[in-house]
Design a protein around this motif. Structure first.
Motif: not given
Length: 85
Positions: A15, A45-46, A39, A41-42
């Motif tokens: 990440f 965000k990075q 996972f 979607q997370e």
């Protein structure tokens, strides 16, 4: 290796390294893979990534809908090359 990321929640620094990507990036995920979609979607965000959540497919979407994936990828690449992304 890949299964360890999901099963064991291995923190391999993935990440943190995503923020280093500066190339236009689209991440495609199937909505039938709820755990995988969360996972993904997370991951988005990075960095500055575009998420395309495709209805009716799983995380095997390149095998389930290869022609559609090819069209979406080609359009994304064309836009990126034209400076539209």
């Amino acid at each position: 290796y890949e299964s360890r990321i999901y099963v064991d929640n291995v923190d391999n620094g993935m990440f943190e390294s995503l923020a280093q990507i500066t190339t236009p990036t689209m991440i495609i995920s199937g909505t039938y893979s709820e755990q995988r979609l969360a996972f993904t979607q997370e991951m988005c965000k990075q960095g500055d990534f575009e998420l395309l959540a495709m209805s009716g497919v799983t995380h095997l979407l390149p095998m389930e809908r290869p022609a559609l994936i090819a069209r979406v990828a080609r359009a994304f690449i064309d836009q990126a090359e034209a400076g539209d992304r």
